[in-house]
Design a protein around this motif. Structure first.
Motif, PDB file in Angstrom:
ATOM      1  N   SER A 195       7.300  -2.065  11.326  1.00  0.00           N
ATOM      2  CA  SER A 195       7.608  -2.226  12.746  1.00  0.00           C
ATOM      3  C   SER A 195       6.352  -2.637  13.494  1.00  0.00           C
ATOM      4  O   SER A 195       5.270  -2.751  12.920  1.00  0.00           O
ATOM      5  N   ILE A 196       6.497  -2.824  14.792  1.00  0.00           N
ATOM      6  CA  ILE A 196       5.362  -3.282  15.586  1.00  0.00           C
ATOM      7  C   ILE A 196       4.512  -2.118  16.080  1.00  0.00           C
ATOM      8  O   ILE A 196       3.478  -2.311  16.695  1.00  0.00           O
ATOM      9  N   SER A 197       4.928  -0.886  15.778  1.00  0.00           N
ATOM     10  CA  SER A 197       4.145   0.276  16.176  1.00  0.00           C
ATOM     11  C   SER A 197       2.941   0.345  15.230  1.00  0.00           C
ATOM     12  O   SER A 197       2.930   1.054  14.224  1.00  0.00           O
ATOM     13  N   PHE A 198       1.919  -0.410  15.580  1.00  0.00           N
ATOM     14  CA  PHE A 198       0.854  -0.803  14.653  1.00  0.00           C
ATOM     15  C   PHE A 198       0.199   0.371  13.915  1.00  0.00           C
ATOM     16  O   PHE A 198       0.255   0.480  12.690  1.00  0.00           O
ATOM     17  N   PHE A 199      -0.431   1.263  14.668  1.00  0.00           N
ATOM     18  CA  PHE A 199      -1.180   2.340  14.009  1.00  0.00           C
ATOM     19  C   PHE A 199      -0.247   3.300  13.273  1.00  0.00           C
ATOM     20  O   PHE A 199      -0.576   3.844  12.228  1.00  0.00           O
ATOM     21  N   GLU A 200       0.924   3.480  13.844  1.00  0.00           N
ATOM     22  CA  GLU A 200       1.893   4.366  13.217  1.00  0.00           C
ATOM     23  C   GLU A 200       2.315   3.834  11.847  1.00  0.00           C
ATOM     24  O   GLU A 200       2.468   4.589  10.886  1.00  0.00           O
ATOM     25  N   GLU A 201       2.476   2.506  11.764  1.00  0.00           N
ATOM     26  CA  GLU A 201       2.857   1.914  10.483  1.00  0.00           C
ATOM     27  C   GLU A 201       1.732   2.083   9.455  1.00  0.00           C
ATOM     28  O   GLU A 201       1.971   2.410   8.299  1.00  0.00           O
ATOM     29  N   VAL A 202       0.511   1.856   9.910  1.00  0.00           N
ATOM     30  CA  VAL A 202      -0.620   1.997   8.985  1.00  0.00           C
ATOM     31  C   VAL A 202      -0.681   3.442   8.473  1.00  0.00           C
ATOM     32  O   VAL A 202      -0.815   3.695   7.269  1.00  0.00           O
ATOM     33  N   ALA A 248       3.182 -11.437  13.739  1.00  0.00           N
ATOM     34  CA  ALA A 248       1.770 -11.406  13.340  1.00  0.00           C
ATOM     35  C   ALA A 248       1.229  -9.971  13.381  1.00  0.00           C
ATOM     36  O   ALA A 248       0.522  -9.536  12.473  1.00  0.00           O
ATOM     37  N   VAL A 249       1.596  -9.244  14.441  1.00  0.00           N
ATOM     38  CA  VAL A 249       1.112  -7.865  14.546  1.00  0.00           C
ATOM     39  C   VAL A 249       1.731  -6.988  13.455  1.00  0.00           C
ATOM     40  O   VAL A 249       1.053  -6.167  12.827  1.00  0.00           O
ATOM     41  N   GLN A 250       3.012  -7.161  13.221  1.00  0.00           N
ATOM     42  CA  GLN A 250       3.667  -6.395  12.156  1.00  0.00           C
ATOM     43  C   GLN A 250       2.997  -6.691  10.812  1.00  0.00           C
ATOM     44  O   GLN A 250       2.713  -5.786  10.030  1.00  0.00           O
ATOM     45  N   ALA A 251       2.760  -7.975  10.558  1.00  0.00           N
ATOM     46  CA  ALA A 251       2.149  -8.365   9.289  1.00  0.00           C
ATOM     47  C   ALA A 251       0.749  -7.776   9.161  1.00  0.00           C
ATOM     48  O   ALA A 251       0.347  -7.306   8.092  1.00  0.00           O
ATOM     49  N   MET A 252       0.009  -7.764  10.275  1.00  0.00           N
ATOM     50  CA  MET A 252      -1.334  -7.163  10.246  1.00  0.00           C
ATOM     51  C   MET A 252      -1.257  -5.694   9.843  1.00  0.00           C
ATOM     52  O   MET A 252      -2.071  -5.208   9.044  1.00  0.00           O
ATOM     53  N   ALA A 253      -0.282  -4.996  10.401  1.00  0.00           N
ATOM     54  CA  ALA A 253      -0.126  -3.579  10.053  1.00  0.00           C
ATOM     55  C   ALA A 253       0.120  -3.436   8.552  1.00  0.00           C
ATOM     56  O   ALA A 253      -0.468  -2.580   7.883  1.00  0.00           O
ATOM     57  N   GLY A 254       0.968  -4.298   8.034  1.00  0.00           N
ATOM     58  CA  GLY A 254       1.282  -4.221   6.605  1.00  0.00           C
ATOM     59  C   GLY A 254       0.075  -4.538   5.743  1.00  0.00           C
ATOM     60  O   GLY A 254      -0.227  -3.846   4.767  1.00  0.00           O
ATOM     61  N   ILE A 255      -0.648  -5.590   6.114  1.00  0.00           N
ATOM     62  CA  ILE A 255      -1.806  -6.018   5.323  1.00  0.00           C
ATOM     63  C   ILE A 255      -2.890  -4.946   5.368  1.00  0.00           C
ATOM     64  O   ILE A 255      -3.459  -4.566   4.342  1.00  0.00           O
ATOM     65  N   MET A 256      -3.148  -4.414   6.566  1.00  0.00           N
ATOM     66  CA  MET A 256      -4.188  -3.390   6.684  1.00  0.00           C
ATOM     67  C   MET A 256      -3.769  -2.082   6.034  1.00  0.00           C
ATOM     68  O   MET A 256      -4.592  -1.193   5.838  1.00  0.00           O
ATOM     69  N   SER A 257      -2.469  -1.961   5.719  1.00  0.00           N
ATOM     70  CA  SER A 257      -2.003  -0.775   4.987  1.00  0.00           C
ATOM     71  C   SER A 257      -2.124  -0.970   3.487  1.00  0.00           C
ATOM     72  O   SER A 257      -1.841  -0.066   2.720  1.00  0.00           O
ATOM     73  N   GLY A 258      -2.479  -2.164   3.059  1.00  0.00           N
ATOM     74  CA  GLY A 258      -2.663  -2.405   1.626  1.00  0.00           C
ATOM     75  C   GLY A 258      -1.380  -2.666   0.868  1.00  0.00           C
ATOM     76  O   GLY A 258      -1.175  -2.144  -0.232  1.00  0.00           O
ATOM     77  N   LEU A 259      -0.508  -3.486   1.445  1.00  0.00           N
ATOM     78  CA  LEU A 259       0.749  -3.755   0.733  1.00  0.00           C
ATOM     79  C   LEU A 259       0.531  -4.703  -0.446  1.00  0.00           C
ATOM     80  O   LEU A 259      -0.494  -5.385  -0.542  1.00  0.00           O
ATOM     81  N   GLN A 260       1.499  -4.756  -1.340  1.00  0.00           N
ATOM     82  CA  GLN A 260       1.387  -5.594  -2.536  1.00  0.00           C
ATOM     83  C   GLN A 260       2.111  -6.916  -2.377  1.00  0.00           C
ATOM     84  O   GLN A 260       1.861  -7.875  -3.097  1.00  0.00           O
ATOM     85  N   SER A 261       3.045  -6.958  -1.450  1.00  0.00           N
ATOM     86  CA  SER A 261       3.876  -8.140  -1.321  1.00  0.00           C
ATOM     87  C   SER A 261       4.436  -8.145   0.093  1.00  0.00           C
ATOM     88  O   SER A 261       4.682  -7.084   0.670  1.00  0.00           O
ATOM     89  N   LEU A 262       4.569  -9.343   0.678  1.00  0.00           N
ATOM     90  CA  LEU A 262       4.928  -9.408   2.095  1.00  0.00           C
ATOM     91  C   LEU A 262       5.894 -10.544   2.372  1.00  0.00           C
ATOM     92  O   LEU A 262       5.734 -11.661   1.882  1.00  0.00           O
TER      93      LEU A 262
END
Lengths: 560, 149, 285
Positions: free
Chosen positions: A289-296, A348-362
Motif C-alpha cells: 500500500s501507499i502507507s510507506f513506513f508502515e509497509e516497510v 512509485a511510492v508503493q514500489a519504493m516501499a517494497g524495494i526498501m523492504s527487500g522484496l524478491q520480485s515486484l
C-alpha cells in the motif's frame, strides 16, 4: 521481541529532549493523534529512547543472517535486483503468445500467465457469457491452448509464474507441453501463484473453487508431486494480497498470512513430509500500500517473525526454510479514477516501499488500472517506474536503507508485537483453517474495511481527488477500451468445441474415471492423475467439475 | 416513515453477477444502505442471471445494485433484458465499481439508472437509491391499486 | 404483507379461503447453529418427494435506523433456480408484536399459492421469535455443539416450544455432550418427555432423512387440531393488534389527558392497571 531496553548513556539527552518537546508543544498547539492503517499510534519524533540498537544481533543481525530482518540474502539488491515480473494475460492463447514474445525479445527472463476469470471460476470457455471471455486474462482450457500460448517460449530456461489456484490445471498443462517438447520436468522452474486456498476462501476470491477439505488435500498432493517430479517449482505461494485488498490492515494481513503458512506447514508435517524440503519452496505474495513506513515495517517484521516461527515452532533446520521470500504488487486499492495520472506517483511510492523492504520480485500497476485493463503503453510506464527507481534513484545501492531509523525500527517492533498477538488469536481458534472456516478472519477483515472507508468518508484519511483537491479533477480522456474481438473469441470457442468432439470419448471417460477413483482414495496422489488427464486432452472445466463433484464445491462463506 | 424515507423500507439487492469475486465494495455499500434504514438482500459473488431474476421476484426488491470490478458490467444489459422478460422491468438497476467511460452509455441505455465509480460519496449513493426506490414503489403501488379494484 | 395496513388486509382476506393445505414447519436456533444449511438440506429431501416449498427467513432489523442485511437465503443456494422453492427474507422490523402478525399473513399467502410445506426460519432469541415459531405446526429447535455454553443458556422458552430438537454439526467433538445436556434439560420438564433429539450434519446430509421422517410423523398426528390451533393463534394476533392499535391511538391522544393519568399514577393516586383502564375508555371510538 519485547525486552527491557538498555538505556544508553547520553549526557544531556533528557534536557535537550525536554527542550524540544516544550518548543514543539508551544508551536503546534493542540496536537492530533495520528495512527497508521494498522492502528499503531505514530509520534512526531523518535529517538534513542524508543530504539537504541540493543539486542542488535538478536533482532536485526546482518543480511542473509537469522532472523533476516534486514534481508534474506547477503547481497540483496546490490547483488541481484528483484525480478521484474509483470503479470500479463489477455484474449486468446495466440494473443498471449504475441505479447509474451515481445516481452522475451525485450530481454525478460521471467514470464507470468494470468488466465481469464472464467478459468478462475473453473469453467471452460463454452460455459460462460461470450463478452466476458478474455477480458481479464487468457482463455486457456487445455494443454493444446497452453502449447499455443507458450509457442517459441524456452520452457526449460525461463521462470514461469502461473496464476493457478487449486487444482493447478495450468501447471498440468505446462507439464504436458514440456513432455511433448521433450523438455525434462526437472528443468521447469516457477511458481504456482494463487495456490493459497485459505486466502481465497477468506477474501471470497474467484480463485476459490473446491470445498475447504478438498482444496486442502489437493494442495498437499500438489506439494508432494512437485517435490518428487518438478523440484524446481514453488508449489506454494501464501497470499496476503487478497486480504489486504479486501480491507485487512497491514498488521492483520501479515499476521493472517503467516498463520496461513503455519497451517500449510503443519499440514505437510502431519502428512509426514520433511519440513525442510517443504519450506524451502514456500513463497509469499503481498500487496504494497501507499502507507510507506508502515509497509516497510510490515515486511521487516514479517520476515523476522517467519524466521523465528519456522525455526522454533516448525523445527526447520535449513536456513533456506527460514527465509521469507516474497513477491510484492503495488496496491490497486490506493489508485483512483479521479486524476488518474496521479497514480504514477502513487505506484512509485508503493514500489519504493517494497524495494526498501527487500522484496524478491515486484509487479507495478499501470496507472489506468483503476479505470480499465491496462494497455501496453501504460504497462510500459509501470515497468519504467521500476527502472527509474533502480537506475536513477539508486535504491539498490544500500541494503535495508531504513534499518536503524529510530522510527522504522520502533514501528517494526510495535507491529511485530501486534502481529504476534493476532497469530496467537488464530492459534487459539485452532489454526488458520478453522478460524477461516468459522468466519472469524472474514469478520475482522470486514470490520477493518468498513473502518477505513469511514475514515475516507469523514476526510480523516485523505485521498487526493477523492475527498480533497477535487478542484484539480479535470476530464481525463481515457483511450477507447480495448476488448477482445467477439468474433475471434467466438472462433476460439468454436474450435474448442470441435476439439472436444474430436476426442476419443473412451479415452476421455477412462481418464476421468481414473481421476474420480483417485479423488475417492485418500492414499492416492490426486495431482499426478490431474497431470495425466491434462496429457490426454482433458479440459480444465472437466477436471474442476469432476473434483467439485467428488471433493465438494467451493462455496464462499458470507460474513456480513 | 423509516430512516430511508420509505415505509416499508426500501428493499435493495446487492449482488455480483459474472465471474469476478472482489466484494469489498459490495459489502461496504450493503452496510451503508442498511445503516440508511434499507433492507438489503446481500449475496456472495457469481450469481447467475436467472438466479438474480428469481431473487428479485421472490424478495419484491425495489432496486438491484450490481457491483462490477472486472468487466462483469458487460453482461448487465443481459440482466436488464432478463428482468424485463420476467415482468420486472420497473425494478431499478444501479451499477457500482469500475466501468470505463466509453462503456457507460451502453449500460445507461439498457436501463441502468446510475453508475457509481470508485470514490463516490456515500450520501450520493444513498440518496440515489432512496429516490429510485421511491419511484419504483410508486409504480408498484399504482399496479396494486389497479388489481385491488 | 410484512407491512400490514389496509392493502395487506385486503390481499390477506382474499387468500384466506384458500389456506389450510400447507404444513408449516418452524426452524429456530441461535446464529451459527447452521439453520440455513440444515433447511437447505431439508428442502432437498422435500423436493425429492415432489413437494413445493416456501421459506420465510426472518432476520433481525437494526434497532438503529431499522435497516437490515438479509443474507440467509444464500445458504439455501442449492435451490436458487428451482421454481418450486420460493424464498422470502423478512426483516423483523422491530415493531411490537407485529412480526408474528406479518409472518402469519406471509405464511397464509404462501399457503394459498399452493406450497405444500412452508418453513419459517427465525433466530431463536427473544420473545417475538418464540411467538413466530408458534405459528408452526411443528417447531424444530436447532443447536450446535460448538456454541460453548449456549446450549445451557438457551432460553427456556425456546425449549418449551420445541417439538424436535436437533443437534447439528454432530461430527464436531462436543456433539455428544450437547445431546446429553439437552436430554438432561428435557428430563426436568414434565410435558417435554416425548420431544425427539436428532443429530445431523447438514453439510453432508447426515440425519436429514431421519429429520424429514420425524417431522412427517408428527404432522400426521396433528392434522386434526390444525384448525383449532389456527383459531387460537388468531385470538392472540387479534389481541396483539388491538394493543398496538391502543398504543398508536394513545400516542396521538391529546397530551393533557394522558398527562393527568400519568400524574395520578405517579403520585400513587391510582394504580397503573386503573390508569390503563381509564386510558382505554378515553380512546374508545
Amino acid at each position: 521481541m519485547t525486552k527491557q531496553a538498555v538505556q544508553l548513556s547520553l549526557p544531556g539527552f533528557e534536557q535537550a529532549h525536554g527542550g524540544w518537546r516544550a518548543e514543539y508543544g508551544r508551536q503546534i498547539g493542540a496536537d492530533r493523534t495520528i495512527r497508521n492503517r494498522s492502528g499503531v499510534e505514530i509520534k512526531p519524533l523518535y529517538t534513542p529512547r524508543d530504539w537504541n540498537g540493543d539486542a542488535f544481533l538478536e533482532n536485526l543481525g546482518f543480511p542473509g543472517q537469522y532472523p533476516y530482518t534486514r534481508g534474506i540474502y547477503p547481497t540483496m539488491h546490490r547483488g541481484r535486483t528483484w525480478t521484474q515480473r509483470q503479470l500479463i494475460g489477455l484474449g486468446t492463447p495466440a494473443d498471449y503468445n504475441k505479447r509474451v514474445r515481445t516481452i522475451l525479445d525485450a530481454g525478460a527472463t521471467a514470464i507470468s500467465l494470468i488466465p481469464c476469470n472464467s478459468v478462475f471460476r473453473g469453467n471452460d470457455c463454452d460455459e460462460v457469457d461470450l463478452p466476458l471471455l478474455g477480458t481479464c486474462g487468457t482463455v486457456v482450457n487445455t494443454a493444446d491452448h497452453m502449447d499455443q500460448a507458450l509457442d517459441g517460449v524456452p520452457l526449460g530456461n525461463i521462470s514461469t509464474a502461473m496464476n493457478d489456484p487449486s487444482p493447478f490445471t495450468l501447471l498440468a498443462f505446462v507439464l504436458a507441453v514440456a513432455k511433448r517438447r521433450g523438455i525434462p520436468w526437472t528443468s521447469i522452474t516457477g511458481t504456482s501463484n494463487q495456490s493459497d486456498y485459505i486466502s481465497h476462501f477468506i477474501a471470497n476470491h474467484m480463485f476459490y473453487r473446491l470445498s475447504l477439505p478438498g482444496a486442502r488435500r489437493v494442495l498437499l498432493d500438489h506439494i508432494e508431486f512437485c517435490r518428487a517430479y518438478v523440484p524446481g517449482w514453488n508449489p506454494v505461494s501464501v497470499v496476503g494480497q487478497h486480504m489486504q485488498q479486501a480491507g485487512a490492515t497491514p498488521v492483520e494481513t501479515m499476521a493472517f498470512t503467516i498463520s496461513t503458512a503455519l497451517q500449510y506447514a503443519q499440514d505437510c508435517i502431519d502428512r509426514g513430509m520433511d519440513i525442510d524440503h517443504v519450506l524451502r519452496r514456500f513463497t509469499f505474495f503481498f500487496d504494497i500500500s501507499i502507507s510507506f513506513f508502515e509497509e516497510v515495517a510490515k515486511f521487516r517484521a514479517g520476515r523476522r517473525i517467519w524466521a523465528r516461527l519456522a525455526r522454533e515452532r516448525l523445527g526447520a533446520k535449513d536456513p533456506g526454510s527460514w527465509r521469507f521470500k516474497f513477491h510484492g504488487q503495488t496496491s490497486g486499492v490506493d489508485l483512483t479514477v479521479q486524476q488518474p495520472l496521479n497514480n504514477i506517483a502513487r505506484v512509485a511510492v508503493q514500489a519504493m516501499a517494497g524495494i526498501m523492504s527487500g522484496l524478491q520480485s515486484l509487479h507495478t500497476d499501470a496507472y489506468d488500472e483503476a479505470i480499465t485493463t491496462p494497455t501496453e503503453e501504460t504497462a510500459r510506464i509501470a515497468v519504467a517506474t521500476q527502472n527509474i527507481l533502480r537506475e536513477e534513484a539508486h535504491l539498490c545501492d544500500v541494503i535495508d536503507p531504513l534499518g536503524g531509523s529510530y522510527y522504522v525500527e520502533t514501528l517494526t517492533d510495535q507491529m511485530e508485537e501486534e502481529m504476534m498477538a493476532l497469530i496467537g488469536k488464530v492459534d487459539e481458534a485452532g489454526g488458520m483453517y478453522k478460524a477461516a472456516e468459522a468466519g472469524l478472519i472474514q469478520a475482522m477483515v470486514g470490520q477493518s474495511a468498513l473502518a477505513f472507508q469511514e475514515k475516507v468518508e469523514s476526510g480523516e484519511e485523505k485521498v487526493i481527488g477523492v475527498n480533497c483537491y477535487q478542484a484539480d479533477n479535470v476530464a481525463y480522456a481515457a483511450r477507447p477500451t480495448e476488448r477482445p474481438e467477439l468474433e475471434r473469441m467466438q472462433q476460439h470457442v468454436a474450435s474448442f468445441a470441435a476439439y472436444k468432439a474430436a476426442r476419443s470419448q473412451t479415452d476421455v471417460n477412462r481418464a476421468l474415471d481414473t481421476l474420480k477413483r483417485a479423488a475417492n482414495s485418500e492414499g492416492e496422489n490426486i495431482y499426478g492423475r490431474i497431470v495425466e488427464a491434462a496429457e490426454v486432452g482433458i479440459t480444465h472445466g472437466e477436471i474442476v467439475s469432476l473434483l467439485r463433484e467428488e471433493l465438494g464445491f467451493g462455496h464462499p462463506l458470507v460474513v456480513v | 416513515m423509516t430512516a430511508c424515507g420509505l415505509n416499508p423500507p426500501a428493499r435493495v439487492l446487492v449482488t455480483k453477477i459474472g465471474l469476478d469475486g472482489h466484494d469489498r465494495g459490495s459489502r461496504i455499500v450493503a452496510a451503508y444502505l442498511r445503516d440508511a434504514g434499507m433492507e438489503v438482500i446481500y449475496t456472495p459473488p457469481w450469481q447467475s442471471i436467472p438466479a438474480v431474476v428469481k431473487l428479485v421476484l421472490e424478495e419484491d426488491v425495489d432496486v438491484v445494485g450490481i457491483s462490477s470490478l472486472a468487466t462483469d458490467h458487460l453482461i448487465v444489459p443481459k440482466l436488464a433484458d432478463a428482468l424485463r422478460e420476467a415482468g420486472l422491468g420497473h425494478v431499478g438497476i444501479i451499477v457500482g465499481g469500475i466501468v470505463p467511460d466509453d462503456e457507460c452509455p451502453a449500460l445507461l441505455q439498457a436501463g441502468v439508472s446510475a453508475i457509481f465509480g470508485p470514490g463516490s460519496p456515500r450520501d450520493d449513493i444513498i440518496a440515489h437509491v432512496a429516490a429510485l426506490a421511491a419511484k419504483v414503489r410508486d409504480v408498484k403501488n399504482a399496479e396494486f391499486r389497479e388489481i385491488a379494484q | 404483507m410484512e407491512t400490514g395496513g389496509n392493502a395487506a388486509d385486503l390481499i390477506h382476506r382474499r387468500v384466506c379461503a384458500r389456506t389450510g393445505h400447507a404444513a408449516v414447519i418452524g426452524f429456530t436456533g441461535a446464529p451459527g447453529a447452521g439453520k440455513s444449511t440444515l433447511i437447505d438440506a431439508y428442502i432437498a429431501v422435500l423436493r425429492g418427494g415432489g413437494r413445493r416449498v416456501a421459506v420465510a427467513a426472518v432476520d433481525p432489523s437494526s434497532p438503529l435506523g431499522g435497516g437490515a442485511i438479509l443474507g440467509d437465503r444464500v445458504r439455501m443456494r442449492r435451490h436458487a433456480l428451482d421454481p418450486n422453492v420460493f424464498i422470502r427474507s423478512v426483516a423483523s422490523r422491530g415493531h411490537l408484536g407485529g412480526l408474528s402478525e406479518s409472518i402469519h399473513r406471509v405464511v397464509d399467502v404462501m399457503d394459498a399459492a399452493g406450497h405444500d410445506v412452508i418453513i419459517v426460519e427465525t433466530v431463536g432469541t427473544g420473545q417475538s421469535e418464540v411467538e413466530v415459531a408458534e405459528i408452526a405446526d411443528i417447531c424444530v429447535v436447532v443447536n450446535a455443539p460448538n456454541m460453548g455454553d449456549d446450549v445451557q443458556a438457551m432460553k427456556a422458552g425456546v425449549l418449551e416450544i420445541a417439538d424436535i430438537l436437533v443437534v447439528n454439526k454432530a461430527d464436531l467433538p462436543l456433539a455428544q455432550r450437547a445431546t446429553k445436556q439437552l436430554r438432561d434439560m428435557l428430563k426436568l420438564r414434565r410435558n417435554r418427555q416425548n420431544v425427539a433429539i436428532l443429530e445431523t450434519v447438514a453439510t453432508n446430509e447426515t440425519g436429514i432423512d431421519a429429520l424429514g421422517t420425524a417431522i412427517d410423523g408428527l404432522l400426521a398426528n396433528r392434522a386434526a387440531d390444525k384448525r383449532k390451533s389456527r383459531e387460537r393463534r388468531m385470538r392472540r394476533l387479534i389481541a396483539q393488534a388491538a394493543s398496538r392499535l391502543a398504543h398508536d391511538r394513545m400516542r396521538d391522544l391529546a397530551d393533557a389527558m394522558l398527562d393527568e393519568l400519568a400524574h395520578k399514577a405517579a403520585t400513587g393516586e391510582i394504580g397503573i392497571a386503573e390508569a390503563a383502564k381509564q386510558a382505554l375508555s378515553l380512546i374508545r371510538p
